[in-house]
Design an enzyme around this catalytic site. Structure first.
Site, PDB file in Angstrom:
ATOM      1  N   SER A 207     -34.344  32.540 -51.923  1.00 56.90           N
ATOM      2  CA  SER A 207     -33.953  31.983 -50.652  1.00 56.90           C
ATOM      3  C   SER A 207     -34.295  32.811 -49.581  1.00 56.90           C
ATOM      4  CB  SER A 207     -32.426  31.725 -50.712  1.00 56.90           C
ATOM      5  OG  SER A 207     -32.006  31.156 -49.589  1.00 56.90           O
ATOM      6  N   ASP A 449     -35.366  20.240 -50.464  1.00 55.17           N
ATOM      7  CA  ASP A 449     -34.636  21.363 -49.862  1.00 55.17           C
ATOM      8  C   ASP A 449     -34.092  21.250 -48.612  1.00 55.17           C
ATOM      9  OD1 ASP A 449     -33.545  23.788 -49.511  1.00 55.17           O
ATOM     10  OD2 ASP A 449     -35.279  24.989 -50.418  1.00 55.17           O
ATOM     11  N   HIS A 477     -32.080  24.051 -54.697  1.00 53.61           N
ATOM     12  CA  HIS A 477     -32.307  25.412 -54.306  1.00 53.61           C
ATOM     13  C   HIS A 477     -31.052  26.184 -54.521  1.00 53.61           C
ATOM     14  CE1 HIS A 477     -33.355  27.864 -50.448  1.00 53.61           C
ATOM     15  NE2 HIS A 477     -32.235  28.338 -50.848  1.00 53.61           N
TER      16      HIS A 477
END
Length: 478
Positions: A207, A449, A477
């Protein structure tokens, strides 16, 4: 959706390469931190853990383009904490084993970043074991301002005095500063090694950690042996505006999928939203559960099992209103526990700044929300809703109202507004350097996502020389 947030780890065979040393005017450490016998250590299943603290300059960096060096002027130091994981029985090889630096935290509850620490793992299973098997020792970094590093909270910066002083301090907590901390740590750990040793870091970023890696590749490519990004190929933008124009449609799609799975929640959510619009509801920690804060539960829609998590909360809340006419302490506590902006304030006050280069964010998510078609689709004002209109949740967006609703953000309201208006943010990415990249790099992007837009990630991947991108809808994610 199955969760496998490190699915890209070592999924492609990458060759080591890119030799060279990056030189700065910083003093080299005379004694290796690895020789410090006072460092606390202990075992977890499959690893020995060393808890290490490093002194790093707060900021105030001067870049000299001709020499390509970074000098840190007179600057106070902060502490940056890292857990150092070594395969059992290989402690004597710490000065020989290459390092894999892991950037950023992700799990079902914590969003990724910015502003989250890396907790102590329960074991060395999963990706840590994979790293060990490939001959690495692992560093888990609490990025500056988080965890056991010098913290950022309303209380911790109160001693700085004026709001301007606080703003100037907080400007030093973006990806470029995190990367420079990592460089300081790399040099301290490898300072005593002979020139022929492998002094580079391999990088793994989940991330926001992928954002940091892309900044690392821009600033110090010669310090990296290889890099892996999972769900974090950043958009190479100068403002957050294009990011939110891309993400709001993805959040809208998730809302529709949620209501298709739980159609009775359309009425339940409307009832709860109406109740919160008409009543001031306090949370156990002193915060306010406004209608808009309630709709931030939509951030869960990007997590594995997130739809079910929200549905359970909705069921409890609707049952409370039916039986008691108000929300119970238990329900309010559940909602509060799903929203981390009180405990990790960087995630709120510097979130939009992670997209800013020489531009102000000016509360981008709020501004874009009031553009059509988003203004109509995400209508949250009770008196503007149509009779049959579903109320849609928002996602990973930060809004000005949060500075009133979240108890730990209230003291930072003026500071957050000043940061939103600040336009002097420096460059985070160097596209010319990225285009000439020689560091082996691979990354995974998730097809749907709702946190890091896949289309923007594909554009970025195309601009980084040698980037091997894997796009999947098998994993999520979080």
């Amino acid at each position: 959706m199955k969760v496998h947030w490190l699915s890209a780890l070592f999924f492609l065979p990458l060759a080591l390469g890119n030799t060279g040393l990056y030189k700065t005017t910083e003093m080299l450490v005379k004694r290796s931190p690895l020789d410090d016998s006072s460092v606390e250590s202990y075992f977890i299943p499959g690893a020995k853990v060393f808890e290490r603290y490093f002194e790093c300059p707060l900021g105030i960096f001067i870049y000299i383009p001709v020499l390509r060096i970074v000098c840190n002027a007179e600057s106070p130091n902060i502490t940056v904490f890292a857990r150092h994981l070594v395969p059992p029985g290989k402690e004597s090889q710490m000065k020989e084993l290459p390092y894999l630096l892991y950037l950023q935290k992700a799990d079902r509850k914590l969003k990724g970043g910015p502003g989250f620490e890396v907790p102590l793992p329960s074991s060395s299973s999963g990706w840590i074991k994979a790293a060990f098997d490939k001959g690495y020792q692992v560093l888990l970094l609490d990025q500056r301002g988080t965890g056991l590093s010098t913290p950022i909270s309303a209380e911790s910066i109160e001693s700085l005095g004026s709001d301007k002083a606080k703003v100037d301090y907080l400007k030093n907590f973006r990806a470029d500063s995190i990367v420079r901390d990592s460089e300081t740590i790399r040099k301290q750990l490898t300072a005593s090694l002979p020139p022929s040793s492998n002094t580079k870091f391999a990088l793994l970023g989940q991330s926001f950690g992928g954002f940091c890696i892309t900044t690392y590749l821009s600033l110090f490519p010669d310090s990296i042996s290889e890099a892996y990004l999972t769900g974090g190929v950043p958009p190479l933008v100068d403002t957050p505006d294009p990011v939110y124009r891309a993400l709001y449609p993805r959040v809208l799609k998730r809302n529709k999928l949620y209501y298709s799975k739980f159609p009775k929640d359309v009425e339940r959510v409307r009832d709860i939203h109406a109740y919160l619009s008409k009543n001031k509801v306090g949370l156990p920690n002193g915060g306010t559960l406004s209608a808009r804060r309630f709709l931030q539960l939509g951030i869960q829609f990007g997590f594995s099992g997130g739809y079910d998590t929200v549905h359970q909360v909705i069921n409890y809340a609707a049952d409370d209103l039916t039986k008691r006419g108000k929300l119970s302490f238990k329900t309010l506590s559940q909602i509060q526990a799903l929203q981390d902006w009180d405990t990790n304030v960087i995630y709120a006050i510097l979130h939009e700044a992670i997209y800013c280069q020489n531009n102000a964010s000016n509360w981008s998510a709020e501004r874009i929300l009031h553009e059509e078609p988003f203004a109509s689709e995400f209508e949250y004002r009770l008196d503007h809703l149509k009779d049959d209109q579903p109320v849609y949740f928002t996602g990973e967006m930060i809004y000005p109202f949060m500075l009133d609703d979240y108890v730990e953000l209230r003291p930072l309201k003026n500071v957050a507004n000043m940061l939103a208006e600040y336009s002097g943010w420096g460059q985070l990415y160097d596209e010319k350097v990225l285009a000439k990249n020689q560091v082996p790099i691979a990354g995974v992007s998730y097809f749907d996502d709702m946190y890091v837009d896949r289309d923007l990630s594909e554009v970025t991947a195309s601009k980084i020389n040698g980037f091997q991108q894997y796009i999947t809808n098998e994993f999520g994610h979080k």
